[in-house]
Design an enzyme around this catalytic site. Structure first.
Site, short mmCIF file in Angstrom:
data_model
loop_
_atom_site.label_atom_id
_atom_site.label_comp_id
_atom_site.label_asym_id
_atom_site.label_seq_id
_atom_site.Cartn_x
_atom_site.Cartn_y
_atom_site.Cartn_z
N ASP B 145 -8.76 66.59 22.60
CA ASP B 145 -7.69 66.01 21.78
C ASP B 145 -6.38 66.62 22.24
OD1 ASP B 145 -9.15 65.50 18.43
OD2 ASP B 145 -10.02 65.20 20.43
N LYS B 208 -4.69 59.14 18.15
CA LYS B 208 -4.93 59.93 16.93
C LYS B 208 -3.63 60.15 16.19
CE LYS B 208 -6.53 64.66 15.84
NZ LYS B 208 -7.18 65.84 16.42
N LYS B 244 -8.38 57.74 15.73
CA LYS B 244 -8.79 58.89 14.91
C LYS B 244 -7.68 59.19 13.93
CE LYS B 244 -10.03 63.81 15.13
NZ LYS B 244 -10.52 64.92 15.97
#
Lengths: 480, 308, 297
Positions: B145, B208, B244
């Site tokens: 991430d 995300k 996400k």
């Protein structure tokens, strides 16, 4: 691929208690209709009978107007601050009994509970609260004028927003010091009758509000009564014209809120996903039973394909079904008669060569239903582009330049509302200046507020509801 | 003769016009979706899915191998006394904790996701940030991430952001790349959409919402605008990118609202851990509590759910 | 068995939605109009005032950001709560102002009823001010031009000595109506009804910090309020004529707006009558913002 079916989430109807029979609410009392004639009112989603409602005849109308006239003497003489307090009380009780009103509105009218709960009832209460605040401030609403009530107002309202239309009519009338006789629509009398019990709860002086139920004949008798000072009508343009003819030459003040065929105009630089929401809301909110519905989509040709792709996909996520289910987006059509009208116009659309799109949709076996429908390849001369359908049917046309959009949008005898979707501020204002419509929504649609005046140009009617403008049609303005 | 070089952004899906997002309209749509009433079987299904999509997260300065071991155990068996509860999707941790995480989770279906690129601020030299990505992947992380450089983005450096994401994707090799936009710092929904398109064009496997480290957490409207960008990108390129949501998601009710947005914007194909994740820590226990409530009809007691 | 011994109320300051004592620990005696001891009231210090202004400033954005409709509902609820405590308020006012001798004050009942009705009146005004004080301006060019009234910010209010309840209600309602936050210095001789009124604020959805009430010596508090750099307007209705010049001069330090009841064209109300109710009382606490935008396809 997973599927996620939302389980039924029905709102309980326990909160509502519906009487078997309803009398007329006249002079603060429930009275039998002279003819002893009752008519059944149903739930259009199930065709189940909900109650028997009085059919008011000429004599009942006479009694109601007399009752209103008598009450006018007292009502107009009490201190404006006290009139305000009754209206504040009404607003507060409507908020307290909000769920009850919303459930009944959905049961009797067919609109999704989410709409009655989140839009109709809160707005109706807000109208009473707003006009309560004007009752003792009229000297500030009309500079240089003394404001006095007209007297007795006859008010005839439609079936698409029964409680909200009642609020739009009664709140300003009472705030201005008038008394009223209201006739709810034939198919949706119940929330008005429940609201009458709120008048009793707040101890509104008897006769200030009178409710006579019935169909076209009752309405005709009411608006032609010789002892009226004001008539306010919301409904079809056809009936509006009849009423205008009927009171011609008399001293009766008239306001009309009639039909529409609004253009919802999307430019290539619009925020597209939000424009899609606006188009969907514009025509499918309340199943398209909205006078100011955005029933014509005018999309700039350069972005038409992209917009229509998104629109068709969005139709696929609309949930049609039990109006009492909290997840329902599209409820029932209000009556068989209306359903027949919609079908006939839709057939004309197909016959005249437009392309019809409907997302696959299961229609319940009982009740009156029509799936959300989009017609493309529509031209100005098609019936579906000129006549008000009053159903979940969108007609799509294209344009190339702002001026063309204006010309097409204005090319109708109607003029109630219009929508403009563009991120360019100066264009919004330029369009707003040129659109011949009483309400222009820019980058939004179907927004209502008690402080915001609403009403039409041309054959969509005259007079405004909401705002201080909504007061003036219930007042005699004289030299101070 | 003058030659113009092709724009480095020519790979980005550029709007035909505008790409504007109306904030009021967007927020109204998100609010309307939040009124969906998800009950009974459909609620249980959603709660179960939310667990399967959880990236169970710990990103604290005080994290240690012991903490990781405990959390990994929770990730594998969220409710030790209830075998019907599935395992979560992944454990999400700092790069230095990847080795103990890999130890604990190798051979299982729970993935190891590592943050990288000077998470959360991203304010470090590019080479150092890329080195973190390589380190995490080398240590065994399945997913990385990363954060975009908000400073660069807000100063007009779209090309820099695009190139950094591309370079991170390359450094990540076979590992899945999630690109954190940090929506709370971007200032407007237009910018969130733009950042989404740039990240996806540069190769992101997931976009995300947030790091969870600043007060402005994830939000439903931000999720909606990102989902719309994912859908438009998919229409234009055929590539499906995941979403996400992270930051401030503590209740099962919130989690379900995010699922509804995914469902009604992107469709049921996105309702899987391959395309949807929720970064969370305390959320997991609330999901377990709500499952119990749904099954038994009674509100449960927080002490029945383990704290790891 | 003798008579029941009553539990007597402690009258403290109202700051940030709570009732702290003065940080100075001081109080002063409040006497009834005919000279009997009623209670001790907190004697606010400059630090209390500083805290009150900070609380008002913090609470202001949220209050100003509510819809006018919402503010109207909250002010109406203040009226509802005061109505439900009507008997108590009548008792407070009687105790404070009833004197057997020289003056003939309005009966306490009518003062309390008027005070309640004042909240109701201003509750109905919140969403009408924009119409009354603003509007579209037909400028000579292709521009959309609109003027809107906005709240000034934090208003300091020096309440009139009498009517002890009606006076503070009228001034506070006028300032709050338009979306301002308020720091009020209550009537010095008759401070108790205002503190009881603050209990109505706290139970009526008025966000904490939007209205703050200090009791104490005006000669100590008013100069600090007048000179405070983070107060946008000062209502001098309750300032004695001999002190007006000093107060107004101090207010000039940050160009405070000077507001006074009845200043909008009406004669200055007699201290013993109810202060005026009018939209102009509310707009005196407001600014006009004008926005332009071109119109072009």
């Amino acid at each position: 691929m997973p599927t996620w079916d939302y389980a039924p989430a029905p709102e309980s109807t326990d909160i509502v208690s519906i009487r078997d029979t309803y009398g007329l609410f006249i002079g603060g009392e429930w009275v039998e209709p002279t003819s002893k004639h009752y008519s059944k009112t149903i739930n259009p989603a199930t065709e189940e009978v909900l109650a028997a409602v009085s059919v008011a005849g000429e004599q009942d109308v006479e009694r109601a107007v007399e009752g209103a006239r008598k009450a006018f003497g007292t009502w107009s003489a009490i201190r404006p601050a006290d009139r305000a307090k009754y209206l504040f009380r009404i607003a507060r009780v409507m908020q307290e009994r909000a769920r009850e009103l919303a459930v009944l509105e959905t049961m009797n009218g067919g609109k999704p509970i989410r709409e009655s709960r989140d839009v109709d009832v809160p707005l109706a209460a807000a109208h009473f609260f707003y006009y309560a605040g004007w009752a003792d401030k009229l000297e500030y609403a009309f500079p240089g004028r003394r404001a006095e009530p007209l007297g007795v107002a006859a008010q005839v309202i439609p079936w698409n927003f029964p409680l909200l239309m009642l609020a739009w009519k009664i709140a300003p009338a009472l705030a201005a010091g008038n008394t009223v006789v209201l006739k709810p629509a034939e198919t949706t009398p119940l929330t008005a009758l429940m609201w009458a019990t709120i008048c009793e709860e707040v101890e509104l002086p008897p006769g200030v509000v009178n409710i006579v139920t019935g169909a076209g004949a009752t309405g005709a008798a009411l608006v032609r009564h010789p002892d009226l000072d004001k008539v306010a009508f919301t409904g079809s343009t056809e009936v509006g014209k009849e009423i205008q003819r009927a009171i011609a030459g008399t001293k009766v003040h008239l306001t009309l809120e009639l039909g529409g065929k609004a253009a919802n105009i999307v430019f290539e630089d619009a925020a597209l996903d939000q424009a899609v929401e606006g188009v969907v809301n514009g025509i499918f909110f309340n199943q398209g039973h909205v006078c100011c519905a955005g029933s014509r989509l005018l999309v700039q040709e350069s972005v038409a394909e992209r917009l229509l792709g998104k629109l068709k996909r969005r139709l696929g996520t609309l949930r049609l079904g039990d109006p009492l289910d909290k997840n329902t987006d599209i409820g029932a059509i209000n009556s068989r008669a209306q359903l027949d009208k919609i079908k006939s116009l839709v057939d004309s659309g197909v016959d005249e060569g437009a392309d019809m799109y409907q997302a696959p949709c299961e229609l319940p076996a009982q009740g009156f239903w029509f799936p959300p429908t989009v017609f493309t390849g529509v031209s100005q001369s098609h019936r579906i582009a000129t006549e008000e359908i009053f159903g979940p049917v969108l007609s799509v046309l294209t344009f190339r330049t702002p001026q063309e959009a204006i010309d097409k949008a204005n090319n109708t005898p109607y003029g109630l509302s219009a929508g403009v979707w563009t991120e360019k501020g100066s264009r919004i204002l330029w369009m707003a200046d040129r659109l011949r419509a009483g309400v222009v929504w820019a980058n939004t649609f179907n927004r209502f507020d008690p402080a915001s005046a609403f009403g039409g140009y041309k054959e969509s009617g005259f007079g405004r509801e909401g705002g201080p403008q909504g007061l003036s049609s219930y007042l005699r303005l004289t030299e101070p | 003769m003058v030659q113009t070089a092709p724009s480095p952004l020519s790979g980005v899906v550029v709007e035909e016009a505008g790409g504007a997002v109306d904030a009021v309209g967007l927020e109204a749509r998100a609010a309307a979706l939040a009124t969906r009433s998800i009950k009974r079987d459909s609620k249980l299904w959603a709660l179960d899915l939310a667990i399967r999509c959880c990236d169970l997260t710990t990103l604290e300065g005080s994290d240690s191998p012991g903490k990781i071991a405990a959390l990994a155990s929770k990730a594998l068996r969220p409710a030790p006394t209830d075998p019907s509860i599935p395992h979560v999707a992944a454990l999400c941790i700092y790069p230095s904790l990847v080795p103990p995480a890999v130890d604990a989770l190798s051979g299982t279906d729970v993935k190891v996701a590592s943050v990288a690129t000077a998470f959360p601020s991203g304010q470090a030299p590019l080479e150092a940030r890329l080195e973190e990505v390589r380190y995490a992947v080398f240590a065994g992380a399945d997913e990385v991430d990363i954060v975009i450089s908000r400073g660069a983005f807000l100063a007009g450096g779209e090309v820099a952001v695009f190139e950094e994401v591309q370079a991170s994707k390359e450094a990540a090799g076979a590992a899945h790349l999630k690109v954190i936009l940090e929506i709370g710092e971007l200032g407007s929904y237009d910018r969130i959409r733009r950042a989404s398109l740039i990240a996806m064009s540069a190769g992101a496997d997931f976009i995300k919402t947030s790091t969870g480290k600043i007060p402005q957490a994830s939000s439903l409207p931000a999720c909606l605008v990102m989902a719309e960008a994912i859908r438009d990108f998919s229409d234009a390129t055929g590539r499906t990118v995941g979403l996400k949501v992270a930051g401030g998601i503590r209740s099962a009710k919130d989690a379900i609202r995010y699922l509804v947005i995914m469902h009604e914007t992107l469709g049921p194909e996105w309702l899987t851990a391959d395309l949807f994740r929720i970064g969370a820590s305390s959320l997991l226990n609330d999901l377990l509590m709500q499952i119990d409530k749904q099954r038994t009809g009674n509100y449960s007691d927080p002490d029945r759910y383990t704290l790891d | 068995m003798g008579e029941r011994v009553d539990v007597r109320k402690t009258y403290k300051l109202f700051i940030g939605g709570a009732w702290p004592r003065s940080e100075s620990g001081r109080s002063y005696e409040v006497m009834s109009a005919d000279g009997k001891f009623i209670a001790n009231a907190a004697r606010a210090s400059r630090k209390d005032l500083r805290d009150a202004v900070a609380a008002a400033r913090k609470a202001w954005p949220k209050w100003a950001g509510l819809t006018a409709y919402n503010r109207g509902q909250i002010l109406y609820r203040v009226g509802e709560v005061m109505e439900s405590r009507r008997a108590e308020l009548i008792h407070e006012v009687e105790r404070a102002e009833q004197d057997q001798g020289r003056h003939r004050p309005d009966p306490a009942e009518s003062q309390v009823d008027e005070a309640i009705d004042t909240w109701v009146w201003y509750a109905g005004l919140t969403d009408k001010l924009a119409y009354m004080a603003g509007g579209l301006n037909p400028v000579a060019g292709p521009y959309f031009n609109i003027s809107v009234p906005e709240p000034t910010g934090v208003a300091g209010i020096v309440c009139p000595e009498r009517p002890s309840l009606g006076g503070s209600c009228a001034r506070l309602a006028a300032a709050l109506c338009g979306g301002n936050a308020v720091v009020a210095v209550a009537s010095e001789k008759h401070p108790l009804p205002a503190i009881t009124m603050s209990e109505c604020f706290a139970t009526s959805d008025l966000p904490p910090g939007v209205a703050n009430i200090l009791t104490g010596h005006k000669e100590e508090l008013v100069p600090v309020l007048a000179a405070h750099g983070d107060v946008d307007a000062i209502d001098v209705t309750g300032v004695a004529s001999k002190d007006l010049e000093t107060v107004e001069a101090a207010a000039a330090a940050n160009v405070k707006r000077i507001v006074r009841a009845g200043a909008a064209g009406q004669t200055r109300p007699d201290r013993r009558t109810q202060p005026a109710r009018s939209p102009y009382e509310a707009t005196a606490f407001m600014e006009i913002k004008t926005v332009w935008h071109p119109k072009g396809a």
